[in-house]
Design a protein around this motif. Structure first.
Motif, PDB file in Angstrom:
ATOM      1  N   ARG A  43      51.664  43.618  43.845  1.00  0.00           N
ATOM      2  CA  ARG A  43      50.607  43.025  43.020  1.00  0.00           C
ATOM      3  C   ARG A  43      50.735  41.509  43.012  1.00  0.00           C
ATOM      4  O   ARG A  43      51.834  40.970  42.919  1.00  0.00           O
ATOM      5  N   GLU A  84      41.741  44.476  41.149  1.00  0.00           N
ATOM      6  CA  GLU A  84      41.762  45.040  39.798  1.00  0.00           C
ATOM      7  C   GLU A  84      41.266  43.978  38.817  1.00  0.00           C
ATOM      8  O   GLU A  84      41.783  42.865  38.798  1.00  0.00           O
ATOM      9  N   LYS A  88      42.841  46.605  32.458  1.00  0.00           N
ATOM     10  CA  LYS A  88      44.049  46.996  33.193  1.00  0.00           C
ATOM     11  C   LYS A  88      44.721  45.785  33.821  1.00  0.00           C
ATOM     12  O   LYS A  88      45.948  45.689  33.865  1.00  0.00           O
ATOM     13  N   ALA A  91      47.355  43.868  31.457  1.00  0.00           N
ATOM     14  CA  ALA A  91      48.697  44.456  31.385  1.00  0.00           C
ATOM     15  C   ALA A  91      49.451  44.224  32.689  1.00  0.00           C
ATOM     16  O   ALA A  91      50.655  43.931  32.674  1.00  0.00           O
ATOM     17  N   ASP A  92      48.756  44.336  33.821  1.00  0.00           N
ATOM     18  CA  ASP A  92      49.396  44.101  35.112  1.00  0.00           C
ATOM     19  C   ASP A  92      49.854  42.655  35.246  1.00  0.00           C
ATOM     20  O   ASP A  92      50.948  42.392  35.742  1.00  0.00           O
TER      21      ASP A  92
END
Length: 134
Positions: A43, A84, A88, A91-92
């Protein structure tokens, strides 16, 4: 280097050069910080207006070159990227920051505000191939 060693190498390093494909077919390279996440995906926090983001929206193929402690210690990851956005991604972004920095941010409220202001989202790379493996 076997597959387990490659995964360990990806996890212990956090800097690399991301290659995406420009509209004319040439590579576009970006120095980035990344985290190998719990689900095995890499990520990367990026802004929505960057060339790499536009390139990956058009063509999700990417390569990530990761350099080790010496010039001959490296790994290249070939991957498919997914973008993304939304709740979501928040939080990532927090989790990725913690992995890269090695500690939590001192003020998550300020961190979250900055991420929204900068238009940040997450590139999630699904690893398809790594090399060299010897």
């Amino acid at each position: 280097m076997n597959a387990e060693q490659a995964n360990d190498f990806i996890a212990k390093n956090h800097r690399g050069v991301l290659a995406t494909i420009k509209r004319d077919g040439r590579p576009q390279l970006s120095n980035i910080a990344y985290a190998l996440d719990y689900d095995g995906r890499i990520r990367i926090s990026v802004t929505r207006d960057r060339a790499k983001t536009r390139n990956l929206r058009r063509d999700p193929r990417a390569s990530l070159a990761i350099q080790g402690d010496n010039w001959y210690e490296y790994l290249v990851v070939e991957a498919t990227a997914e973008i993304e956005e939304g709740p979501k991604a928040q939080a990532d972004r927090r989790r990725i920051y913690g992995v890269i920095a090695g500690k939590p941010h001192p003020n998550w409220y300020e961190f979250d505000e900055a991420m929204v202001r900068e238009g940040r989202l997450i590139l999630a790379l699904t690893i398809e191939r790594v090399y060299p493996l010897a």
